[in-house]
Design an enzyme around this catalytic site. Sequence first.
Site, short mmCIF file in Angstrom:
data_model
loop_
_atom_site.label_atom_id
_atom_site.label_comp_id
_atom_site.label_asym_id
_atom_site.label_seq_id
_atom_site.Cartn_x
_atom_site.Cartn_y
_atom_site.Cartn_z
N LEU A 127 0.84 -1.20 0.00
CA LEU A 127 0.00 0.00 0.00
C LEU A 127 0.88 1.26 0.00
O LEU A 127 0.75 2.14 -0.85
CB LEU A 127 -0.91 -0.03 1.25
N SER A 134 0.13 7.72 5.38
CA SER A 134 -1.17 7.76 6.08
C SER A 134 -2.32 8.11 5.13
O SER A 134 -3.43 7.60 5.27
CB SER A 134 -1.12 8.79 7.21
N TRP A 158 8.60 0.15 1.95
CA TRP A 158 8.44 -0.36 3.33
C TRP A 158 7.60 -1.63 3.38
O TRP A 158 6.70 -1.72 4.21
CB TRP A 158 7.81 0.69 4.25
N ILE A 336 14.99 0.08 33.87
CA ILE A 336 15.24 -0.84 35.00
C ILE A 336 16.54 -1.62 34.77
O ILE A 336 17.27 -1.91 35.71
CB ILE A 336 14.02 -1.78 35.20
N GLY A 338 19.11 -0.49 33.24
CA GLY A 338 20.26 0.42 33.22
C GLY A 338 21.11 0.22 31.97
O GLY A 338 20.57 0.03 30.87
N GLU A 362 0.52 -0.26 10.28
CA GLU A 362 -0.92 -0.58 10.16
C GLU A 362 -1.80 0.62 10.51
O GLU A 362 -2.85 0.49 11.11
CB GLU A 362 -1.31 -1.78 11.04
C1 LIG Z 1 8.87 -1.85 9.74
C2 LIG Z 1 7.78 -1.36 8.84
C3 LIG Z 1 7.03 -2.27 8.11
C4 LIG Z 1 6.05 -1.82 7.22
N1 LIG Z 1 5.36 -2.73 6.45
C5 LIG Z 1 4.49 -2.28 5.50
C6 LIG Z 1 3.88 -3.21 4.58
O1 LIG Z 1 4.09 -4.42 4.66
N2 LIG Z 1 3.07 -2.71 3.61
C7 LIG Z 1 2.82 -1.36 3.49
O2 LIG Z 1 2.07 -0.98 2.59
N3 LIG Z 1 3.38 -0.47 4.35
C8 LIG Z 1 4.21 -0.90 5.34
N4 LIG Z 1 4.82 0.00 6.19
C9 LIG Z 1 4.51 1.43 6.06
C10 LIG Z 1 3.59 1.95 7.16
O3 LIG Z 1 2.31 1.43 7.01
C11 LIG Z 1 3.63 3.49 7.12
O4 LIG Z 1 4.92 3.87 7.58
C12 LIG Z 1 2.54 4.15 7.94
O5 LIG Z 1 1.29 3.96 7.37
C13 LIG Z 1 2.79 5.65 8.10
O6 LIG Z 1 3.04 6.26 6.87
P1 LIG Z 1 4.35 7.17 6.66
O7 LIG Z 1 5.51 6.45 7.24
O8 LIG Z 1 4.42 7.56 5.24
O9 LIG Z 1 4.11 8.43 7.58
P2 LIG Z 1 3.29 9.75 7.17
O10 LIG Z 1 1.95 9.40 6.68
O11 LIG Z 1 4.14 10.62 6.33
O12 LIG Z 1 3.12 10.43 8.59
C14 LIG Z 1 4.20 11.02 9.30
C15 LIG Z 1 3.70 11.42 10.68
O13 LIG Z 1 2.62 12.35 10.55
C16 LIG Z 1 1.46 11.84 11.20
N5 LIG Z 1 0.26 12.23 10.44
C17 LIG Z 1 0.01 11.99 9.12
N6 LIG Z 1 -1.20 12.47 8.79
C18 LIG Z 1 -1.73 13.02 9.92
C19 LIG Z 1 -2.96 13.65 10.25
N7 LIG Z 1 -3.95 13.78 9.33
N8 LIG Z 1 -3.15 14.09 11.50
C20 LIG Z 1 -2.19 13.93 12.44
N9 LIG Z 1 -1.01 13.33 12.21
C21 LIG Z 1 -0.77 12.87 10.96
C22 LIG Z 1 1.64 10.34 11.25
O14 LIG Z 1 0.91 9.75 12.31
C23 LIG Z 1 3.13 10.23 11.46
O15 LIG Z 1 3.41 10.39 12.83
C24 LIG Z 1 5.78 -0.42 7.09
C25 LIG Z 1 6.54 0.49 7.85
C26 LIG Z 1 7.53 0.04 8.70
C27 LIG Z 1 8.34 1.04 9.48
#
Ligand SMILES: Cc1cc2nc3c(=O)[nH]c(=O)nc-3n(C[C@H](O)[C@H](O)[C@H](O)COP(=O)(O)OP(=O)(O)OC[C@H]3O[C@@H](n4cnc5c(N)ncnc54)[C@H](O)[C@@H]3O)c2cc1C
Length: 389
Positions: A127, A134, A158, A336, A338, A362
């Site tokens: 995705l 997001s 990712w 805890i 350290g 997720e």
């Molecule tokens: C180890 C790992 C495994 C993963 N596996 C998969 C996978 O198998 N398949 C897949 O498709 N993706 C995967 N991902 C991606 C993951 O789903 C995304 O990282 C996640 O959805 C967040 O998107 P982003 O990192 O682009 O952050 P962004 O969307 O850019 O957000 C950055 C920050 O802004 C905040 N934010 C964004 N919009 C808003 C809003 N409207 N209001 C308030 N805060 C907001 C977010 O909460 C976050 O803190 C994986 C990520 C990691 C780290």
Amino acid sequence: MNFELSTEQSKARTGFREFVEKYIAPYAAEYDSREETPLELIKAMADAGYLGGLVPVQYSGKERAQMDALTWGLLCAEVGHVSAALVSLLTVQSMVIQTMTKWGTEEQRQRFLPGLASGELIGGFALTEEKIGSDAKNVQTTAVIDGDSYILNGKKRWLSFGQLAQFFLVIAQVDGKAAAFIVEREREGFATEPIKGLLGFRSAMLAGLNLNNCRVPAENLVGRVGFGFSHVAGTALDQGRYCIAWGSLGMAMGCVDSSLAYSNERKQFGVSLKEHQLIQEMVADMVTQTQASRMLCYKAAFLRENKDPSVIMETSMAKYFASRTALKVASDAVQIHGANGCSNRYAVERHFRDAKIMEIIEGSNQMQQIIISRYAFQNYQAIKTALST
Ligand SMILES: Cc1cc2nc3c(=O)[nH]c(=O)nc-3n(C[C@H](O)[C@H](O)[C@H](O)COP(=O)(O)OP(=O)(O)OC[C@H]3O[C@@H](n4cnc5c(N)ncnc54)[C@H](O)[C@@H]3O)c2cc1C
């Protein structure tokens, strides 16, 4: 709601514990530092029936019964106790299985579910993109119809176990409407590249996926055009949140276990750490929050089994609370321990790094807060009744 496990569930949990102790616990730190999960371990998990645990029996081709929601949760918690990366294997595999079971055609189910059940097939979920996380409704990957096939172009990022997955469920736009496609590794125009150097989930073998004029037959469309985000990805993400909630619970339990043992044996100022009230305060919060996570996970399981419509919101709540708890509990566990807690000789160091990721994947915790508060505003009377009973 009943918190007692049935005899079968209790037996299953004992089996999960034995498996985890034998095959995962002794090696999890090494796999983390090597940034890989060996195929033999994946095969052992598959042979134990874990990877395909949620495949309906008519497709698994085995005597083994499909796991109920609580048993699946217990599996994620037991694995999460020692390895978040392997929780992500269970997560992504089950996301693909649930989605295919719910939205796939009979032909797609026959084609993929038996392999997903036996573990011969590892499925990926694609995705997220470089510029879209997001805001997942607005993915930029495109699929254009061409005769009886679709041509996909885009870059996904990712992807958990993307280095190994033989196929991905890819979310793309068809004329501005989201749609989900099965894209197999052997297709022309399909390429993955490993992603290394992560904070946590280091052995989850992440990859990026490049689709360059990648042609798939029209029968690889899962669900309808327009259903890709709302229905297909929606089902996958709900399942993903359920697994992460339980995995986070397991991780918190692992941190509590280590902290109790450590504060019992470690002495400072002539007494063991457990005699110091500030340590007791931390332990009290760790245990209470972990227990509260457990309640939310059990509730989500109960609602799942009963196909209750509030399950999606309650699963978001479980994921939100349990992942926050895992991070707080892991942080206190490092405190805890350290300096030892800062060393990779102690699992709490890895749990602390992995826990941060539980808050992001997720659907980040901010996204969960948005879902939960929106639900609360829209269902004010229902929430009021639930809170007053
Ligand atoms: C180890 C790992 C495994 C993963 N596996 C998969 C996978 O198998 N398949 C897949 O498709 N993706 C995967 N991902 C991606 C993951 O789903 C995304 O990282 C996640 O959805 C967040 O998107 P982003 O990192 O682009 O952050 P962004 O969307 O850019 O957000 C950055 C920050 O802004 C905040 N934010 C964004 N919009 C808003 C809003 N409207 N209001 C308030 N805060 C907001 C977010 O909460 C976050 O803190 C994986 C990520 C990691 C780290």
